[in-house]
Structure formats: structure tokens, C-alpha cells
Design a protein around this motif. Structure first.
Motif, PDB file in Angstrom:
ATOM      1  N   SER A   1       0.824  -1.213   0.000  1.00  0.00           N
ATOM      2  CA  SER A   1       0.000   0.000   0.000  1.00  0.00           C
ATOM      3  C   SER A   1       0.859   1.264   0.000  1.00  0.00           C
ATOM      4  CB  SER A   1      -0.959  -0.007   1.197  1.00  0.00           C
ATOM      5  OG  SER A   1      -0.241  -0.055   2.412  1.00  0.00           O
ATOM      6  N   SER A   2       1.683   1.370  -1.027  1.00  0.00           N
ATOM      7  CA  SER A   2       2.561   2.531  -1.189  1.00  0.00           C
ATOM      8  C   SER A   2       2.949   2.669  -2.657  1.00  0.00           C
ATOM      9  CB  SER A   2       3.825   2.362  -0.348  1.00  0.00           C
ATOM     10  OG  SER A   2       4.778   3.349  -0.661  1.00  0.00           O
ATOM     11  N   THR A   3       3.066   3.909  -3.117  1.00  0.00           N
ATOM     12  CA  THR A   3       3.507   4.122  -4.492  1.00  0.00           C
ATOM     13  C   THR A   3       4.974   3.750  -4.677  1.00  0.00           C
ATOM     14  OG1 THR A   3       3.963   6.445  -4.019  1.00  0.00           O
ATOM     15  CG2 THR A   3       1.802   5.923  -4.971  1.00  0.00           C
ATOM     16  N   SER A   4       5.701   3.526  -3.586  1.00  0.00           N
ATOM     17  CA  SER A   4       7.095   3.092  -3.700  1.00  0.00           C
ATOM     18  C   SER A   4       7.216   1.575  -3.893  1.00  0.00           C
ATOM     19  CB  SER A   4       7.914   3.533  -2.483  1.00  0.00           C
ATOM     20  OG  SER A   4       7.442   2.899  -1.319  1.00  0.00           O
ATOM     21  N   CYS A   5       6.113   0.845  -3.745  1.00  0.00           N
ATOM     22  CA  CYS A   5       6.119  -0.605  -3.972  1.00  0.00           C
ATOM     23  C   CYS A   5       6.037  -0.893  -5.468  1.00  0.00           C
ATOM     24  CB  CYS A   5       4.955  -1.268  -3.252  1.00  0.00           C
ATOM     25  SG  CYS A   5       5.092  -1.212  -1.443  1.00  0.00           S
ATOM     26  N   THR A   6       6.564  -2.015  -5.872  1.00  0.00           N
ATOM     27  CA  THR A   6       6.599  -2.427  -7.274  1.00  0.00           C
ATOM     28  C   THR A   6       5.194  -2.488  -7.876  1.00  0.00           C
ATOM     29  OG1 THR A   6       8.539  -3.768  -6.823  1.00  0.00           O
ATOM     30  CG2 THR A   6       7.318  -4.297  -8.824  1.00  0.00           C
ATOM     31  N   ALA A   7       5.057  -1.972  -9.093  1.00  0.00           N
ATOM     32  CA  ALA A   7       3.807  -2.100  -9.840  1.00  0.00           C
ATOM     33  C   ALA A   7       3.756  -3.498 -10.449  1.00  0.00           C
ATOM     34  CB  ALA A   7       3.712  -1.039 -10.919  1.00  0.00           C
ATOM     35  N   LEU A   8       2.680  -4.232 -10.165  1.00  0.00           N
ATOM     36  CA  LEU A   8       2.517  -5.606 -10.655  1.00  0.00           C
ATOM     37  C   LEU A   8       1.681  -5.670 -11.920  1.00  0.00           C
ATOM     38  CD1 LEU A   8       1.705  -7.186  -7.174  1.00  0.00           C
ATOM     39  CD2 LEU A   8       3.918  -7.138  -8.339  1.00  0.00           C
ATOM     40  N   GLY A   9       0.877  -4.649 -12.145  1.00  0.00           N
ATOM     41  CA  GLY A   9      -0.012  -4.598 -13.298  1.00  0.00           C
ATOM     42  C   GLY A   9      -0.815  -3.323 -13.250  1.00  0.00           C
ATOM     43  N   THR A  10      -1.738  -3.188 -14.197  1.00  0.00           N
ATOM     44  CA  THR A  10      -2.590  -2.001 -14.258  1.00  0.00           C
ATOM     45  C   THR A  10      -4.039  -2.430 -14.414  1.00  0.00           C
ATOM     46  OG1 THR A  10      -0.816  -0.724 -15.294  1.00  0.00           O
ATOM     47  CG2 THR A  10      -3.044   0.154 -15.495  1.00  0.00           C
ATOM     48  N   ALA A  11      -4.894  -1.899 -13.553  1.00  0.00           N
ATOM     49  CA  ALA A  11      -6.333  -2.120 -13.667  1.00  0.00           C
ATOM     50  C   ALA A  11      -6.888  -1.040 -14.596  1.00  0.00           C
ATOM     51  CB  ALA A  11      -6.992  -2.035 -12.299  1.00  0.00           C
ATOM     52  N   GLN A  12      -7.527  -1.468 -15.670  1.00  0.00           N
ATOM     53  CA  GLN A  12      -8.132  -0.547 -16.636  1.00  0.00           C
ATOM     54  C   GLN A  12      -9.580  -0.273 -16.243  1.00  0.00           C
ATOM     55  OE1 GLN A  12      -6.285   0.854 -18.945  1.00  0.00           O
ATOM     56  NE2 GLN A  12      -4.498  -0.423 -18.520  1.00  0.00           N
ATOM     57  N   THR A  13     -10.161   0.768 -16.799  1.00  0.00           N
ATOM     58  CA  THR A  13     -11.535   1.141 -16.456  1.00  0.00           C
ATOM     59  C   THR A  13     -12.554   0.071 -16.861  1.00  0.00           C
ATOM     60  OG1 THR A  13     -11.746   2.372 -18.523  1.00  0.00           O
ATOM     61  CG2 THR A  13     -11.062   3.617 -16.575  1.00  0.00           C
ATOM     62  N   SER A  14     -12.218  -0.785 -17.798  1.00  0.00           N
ATOM     63  CA  SER A  14     -13.140  -1.834 -18.249  1.00  0.00           C
ATOM     64  C   SER A  14     -12.943  -3.156 -17.494  1.00  0.00           C
ATOM     65  CB  SER A  14     -12.950  -2.078 -19.746  1.00  0.00           C
ATOM     66  OG  SER A  14     -11.614  -2.476 -20.002  1.00  0.00           O
ATOM     67  N   ASP A  15     -11.931  -3.242 -16.632  1.00  0.00           N
ATOM     68  CA  ASP A  15     -11.647  -4.488 -15.909  1.00  0.00           C
ATOM     69  C   ASP A  15     -12.605  -4.690 -14.741  1.00  0.00           C
ATOM     70  OD1 ASP A  15      -9.511  -4.899 -17.590  1.00  0.00           O
ATOM     71  OD2 ASP A  15      -8.001  -4.218 -16.153  1.00  0.00           O
ATOM     72  N   ARG A  16     -12.986  -5.946 -14.514  1.00  0.00           N
ATOM     73  CA  ARG A  16     -13.766  -6.306 -13.330  1.00  0.00           C
ATOM     74  C   ARG A  16     -12.778  -6.643 -12.222  1.00  0.00           C
ATOM     75  NH1 ARG A  16     -18.241 -10.526 -14.255  1.00  0.00           N
ATOM     76  NH2 ARG A  16     -16.406 -11.812 -14.185  1.00  0.00           N
ATOM     77  N   LEU A  17     -13.022  -6.107 -11.035  1.00  0.00           N
ATOM     78  CA  LEU A  17     -12.087  -6.250  -9.928  1.00  0.00           C
ATOM     79  C   LEU A  17     -12.746  -6.953  -8.747  1.00  0.00           C
ATOM     80  CD1 LEU A  17     -10.728  -2.596 -10.119  1.00  0.00           C
ATOM     81  CD2 LEU A  17      -9.783  -4.645 -11.237  1.00  0.00           C
ATOM     82  N   ASP A  18     -12.043  -7.915  -8.162  1.00  0.00           N
ATOM     83  CA  ASP A  18     -12.514  -8.644  -6.986  1.00  0.00           C
ATOM     84  C   ASP A  18     -11.807  -8.079  -5.764  1.00  0.00           C
ATOM     85  OD1 ASP A  18     -13.483 -10.493  -5.160  1.00  0.00           O
ATOM     86  OD2 ASP A  18     -12.077 -12.060  -5.757  1.00  0.00           O
ATOM     87  N   TYR A  19     -12.540  -7.320  -4.947  1.00  0.00           N
ATOM     88  CA  TYR A  19     -11.970  -6.742  -3.738  1.00  0.00           C
ATOM     89  C   TYR A  19     -11.764  -7.805  -2.667  1.00  0.00           C
ATOM     90  CZ  TYR A  19     -13.438  -2.142  -5.554  1.00  0.00           C
ATOM     91  OH  TYR A  19     -13.622  -1.012  -6.296  1.00  0.00           O
ATOM     92  N   HIS A  20     -10.636  -7.727  -1.969  1.00  0.00           N
ATOM     93  CA  HIS A  20     -10.364  -8.649  -0.861  1.00  0.00           C
ATOM     94  C   HIS A  20     -10.525  -7.945   0.483  1.00  0.00           C
ATOM     95  CE1 HIS A  20      -7.982 -11.885  -3.256  1.00  0.00           C
ATOM     96  NE2 HIS A  20      -8.973 -11.378  -3.959  1.00  0.00           N
ATOM     97  N   CYS A  21      -9.946  -6.746   0.648  1.00  0.00           N
ATOM     98  CA  CYS A  21     -10.043  -5.972   1.879  1.00  0.00           C
ATOM     99  C   CYS A  21      -9.273  -4.667   1.700  1.00  0.00           C
ATOM    100  CB  CYS A  21      -9.487  -6.745   3.078  1.00  0.00           C
ATOM    101  SG  CYS A  21      -7.734  -7.201   2.944  1.00  0.00           S
ATOM    102  N   TYR A  22      -9.338  -3.777   2.701  1.00  0.00           N
ATOM    103  CA  TYR A  22      -8.597  -2.516   2.604  1.00  0.00           C
ATOM    104  C   TYR A  22      -7.787  -2.244   3.863  1.00  0.00           C
ATOM    105  CZ  TYR A  22     -11.658   0.039   5.817  1.00  0.00           C
ATOM    106  OH  TYR A  22     -12.330   0.471   6.924  1.00  0.00           O
ATOM    107  N   THR A  23      -6.836  -1.367   3.741  1.00  0.00           N
ATOM    108  CA  THR A  23      -6.041  -0.876   4.872  1.00  0.00           C
ATOM    109  C   THR A  23      -5.683   0.577   4.595  1.00  0.00           C
ATOM    110  OG1 THR A  23      -4.203  -1.441   6.330  1.00  0.00           O
ATOM    111  CG2 THR A  23      -3.774  -1.573   3.972  1.00  0.00           C
TER     112      THR A  23
END
Length: 118
Positions: free
Chosen positions: A60-82
Motif C-alpha cells: 500500500s505505497s507508491t514506492s512498492c513495485t507495480a505488478l499490473g494495471t487495472a483498466q476502467t473496463s476491468d472487473r475487480l474482486d476486492y479482498h479488503c482494505y487498509t
């Protein structure tokens, strides 16, 4: 408001654009270090989308490695937040199109992310 009250409000103000604690749930452990994964605690539907193209990060930081990009058309499965060290809430999610799981800052998600604390 007294001078003391104004000073305290200024000291405890959230960063510009940061979200306050989400209604209906207390915030889980603050900040997910780079490399942190979380189980799927959020049973909401997969209709969530990004408001704009949003990087999925390893923590949960912009300094962490980017693993991919969620596009506006992608369906996303939320797990939890912090809450990240930046004061913003972040949702751990899986992108249905790519299969990539990672952290996205909630102000980049159309519905402001998961409502379930990690």
C-alpha cells in the motif's frame, strides 16, 4: 472555533484527497509492506472497476513495485482494505482480466474500494 481547536484540526487533517476511515468498519492494520498479500474477506460482487487506469502494487505505497494495471473496463474482486503510510486507504484486489492481485489506492477506484478492513 478557538485558536487551539483550529490548530488541532490542522495537525490532524488528512492529506489532500485522502479518505477518512470507511463507514461501517474500523481500519485494519495500517500500511501493507511491499510483498504483502491478503485473503479474500470481501464477498461483494465483481462489478467494481477503476475510475482511471490504476497501478496494482505489491504493497500500500507508491514506492512498492507495480505488478499490473487495472483498466476502467476491468472487473475487480476486492479482498479488503487498509490505510497506507500516506494516509490514503488502499484495497487489495484481483483483476479478473489479468489474474493479477495487488494494492490500489481507493481514490483511483470508481466506488472507492473495499468496505472490509484487512
Amino acid at each position: 472555533m478557538t485558536g487551539t481547536a483550529i490548530a488541532l484540526a490542522t495537525v490532524f487533517a488528512l492529506p489532500a484527497g485522502a479518505a477518512p476511515a470507511k463507514p461501517g468498519g474500523e481500519v485494519g492494520a495500517a500500511h501493507a509492506a511491499c510483498g504483502t498479500t491478503k485473503p479474500d474477506k470481501d464477498d461483494s460482487s465483481w462489478l467494481a472497476t477503476a475510475e482511471t487506469a490504476a497501478r496494482q502494487r505489491s504493497g500500500s505505497s507508491t514506492s512498492c513495485t507495480a505488478l499490473g494495471t487495472a483498466q476502467t473496463s476491468d472487473r475487480l474482486d476486492y479482498h479488503c482494505y487498509t490505510v497506507g503510510n500516506d494516509g490514503y486507504t488502499w484495497t487489495y484486489l484481483r483483476n479478473d482480466r489479468t489474474g493479477v492481485a495487488g494494492w490500489v489506492r481507493d481514490d483511483l477506484l470508481e466506488d472507492h474500494g473495499s468496505g472490509v478492513p484487512c
